[in-house]
Scaffold this active site. Sequence first.
Site, mmCIF file in Angstrom:
data_model
loop_
_atom_site.group_PDB
_atom_site.id
_atom_site.type_symbol
_atom_site.label_atom_id
_atom_site.label_comp_id
_atom_site.label_asym_id
_atom_site.label_seq_id
_atom_site.Cartn_x
_atom_site.Cartn_y
_atom_site.Cartn_z
ATOM 1 N N ASP A 150 0.825 -1.213 0.000
ATOM 2 C CA ASP A 150 0.000 0.000 0.000
ATOM 3 C C ASP A 150 0.865 1.271 0.000
ATOM 4 O O ASP A 150 2.098 1.206 -0.012
ATOM 5 C CB ASP A 150 -0.920 -0.053 1.242
ATOM 6 N N GLU A 183 -1.086 1.724 -5.126
ATOM 7 C CA GLU A 183 -0.711 3.137 -5.031
ATOM 8 C C GLU A 183 -1.858 4.017 -5.490
ATOM 9 O O GLU A 183 -1.707 5.243 -5.585
ATOM 10 C CB GLU A 183 0.610 3.276 -5.810
ATOM 11 N N TRP A 184 -3.001 3.395 -5.770
ATOM 12 C CA TRP A 184 -4.279 4.052 -6.074
ATOM 13 C C TRP A 184 -4.270 4.861 -7.377
ATOM 14 O O TRP A 184 -5.122 5.727 -7.591
ATOM 15 C CB TRP A 184 -4.744 4.962 -4.927
ATOM 16 N N GLY A 185 -3.259 4.633 -8.212
ATOM 17 C CA GLY A 185 -3.222 5.346 -9.497
ATOM 18 C C GLY A 185 -2.716 6.772 -9.414
ATOM 19 O O GLY A 185 -2.712 7.490 -10.413
ATOM 20 N N ASP A 205 -10.140 3.446 -3.472
ATOM 21 C CA ASP A 205 -10.834 2.220 -3.057
ATOM 22 C C ASP A 205 -12.234 2.098 -3.669
ATOM 23 O O ASP A 205 -12.971 3.072 -3.760
ATOM 24 C CB ASP A 205 -10.984 2.190 -1.527
HETATM 25 C C1 GLA Z 1 -6.026 1.281 1.491
HETATM 26 C C2 GLA Z 1 -6.172 0.275 0.346
HETATM 27 C C3 GLA Z 1 -7.278 -0.703 0.660
HETATM 28 C C4 GLA Z 1 -6.959 -1.427 1.965
HETATM 29 C C5 GLA Z 1 -6.739 -0.412 3.088
HETATM 30 C C6 GLA Z 1 -6.200 -1.064 4.339
HETATM 31 O O1 GLA Z 1 -7.146 2.101 1.589
HETATM 32 O O2 GLA Z 1 -6.409 0.942 -0.856
HETATM 33 O O3 GLA Z 1 -7.447 -1.621 -0.389
HETATM 34 O O4 GLA Z 1 -5.828 -2.214 1.782
HETATM 35 O O5 GLA Z 1 -5.818 0.603 2.717
HETATM 36 O O6 GLA Z 1 -5.975 -0.168 5.386
#
Ligand code: GLA
Length: 393
Positions: A150, A183-185, A205
């Site tokens: 993450d 890394e969420w893009g 997410d």
């Molecule tokens: C981030 C990630 C999620 C999950 C949470 C855990 O938000 O994007 O998929 O792994 O952390 O805390």
Amino acid sequence: MKKKLIVFFSVFVFVISFAVSQKFKDLALTPPMGWNSWNCFGPDINEKKVMEIADYMVKTGMRDAGYIYLVIDDGWQAGRDENGNIIVNKKKFPHGIKKLADYVHSKGLKFGIYSDAGRKTCQGLPGSRGYEFQDARTYAKWGVDYLKYDWCYHGKQNSEASYKLMRDALYKAGRPIVFSICEWGTTKPWKWAKDIGHLWRTTEDILDCWDCVNEWGGMGWTLILDKQVGLEIYSGPGHWNDPDMLEVGNGGMTINEYKAHFSMWCMLSAPLMAGNDIRKMTPEIKNILLNKEAIALDQDPLGKQAVKITDTGDYEIWVKELSNNELAVALLNRGESPITTKINWNWVLKKFHRKGNLYKLRDIWKHKFVGSTKEIFKKKVSPHDVIVLRLVR
Ligand code: GLA
């Protein structure tokens, strides 16, 4: 002579650094499939739950359908000992992670774990920053097969360098581990991560809803779908765009909505990480997650992500190229009223250089043939629903 020595030395250093800095090849040649604890349990996970999930992955047929990786997300860590070794939360996992991984393996499954490239995880637990090689060795020792990594608390860290560092650490530890970049893009990992990870998250997410948005981040799956347009060129065997884990079965959507969500993830060649409590799956949810014809689209060895060829606001047509010159076509109704589709196949086949081929149309949810590309396809698609056809030769 001196010059020659310098050249020789530089080549030597280059070869050595290349040999140690690479990701494990031949992993995730089709999108990884499995289960992850986050979407249904959040940080509230423990040994008992995970063992039961492992049992149910076998009992329900999930494992045999291809859901192989059982991944524990955030919430398993407690701190570090005086030598910097990561300590597991003993209240939740009294027998430690190695024992649990052994149990998961004994069920014919693979075991995955979670950490973070920053100082702390998103739950505020210890991240791997500064401990990359040590943690990678620990994971290898425990028998980890998959690492989700993450991006919380990263401060001023460079994303590419941070993920490269863990890739190298995993490689050095010597146990083949699928490396899932989370890394969420934010810094467009599709542009730099092909040789670093096996999959990378493309967005924030996912939430268990059709199109809701959360103030603090996160969104429904149709909004995530919109963000995949244009990323198709970056995805393929061993390196996948990851639109996030599945919400199918978590209670926030209707069966048709879950069916549409699952269908579109299969069209996208998305990693299929179930995120529901599979100990309590209803037959309807089981039907979705275990639809072999849908899974076959996702797992097609060509590994091509679908492209959107029509978008009228509520009505979308997506096409996925398959091996053996076949195609999959999804007709998605995002609106509130039924839509009658009318498809002239010549147009679609021409677009994908398959003009002149004759295909039978296989409805992958009805599990039957419903016509051929000779005729116009006219059908009603219900609101928030999808029809998926496989064009079979
Ligand atoms: C981030 C990630 C999620 C999950 C949470 C855990 O938000 O994007 O998929 O792994 O952390 O805390």
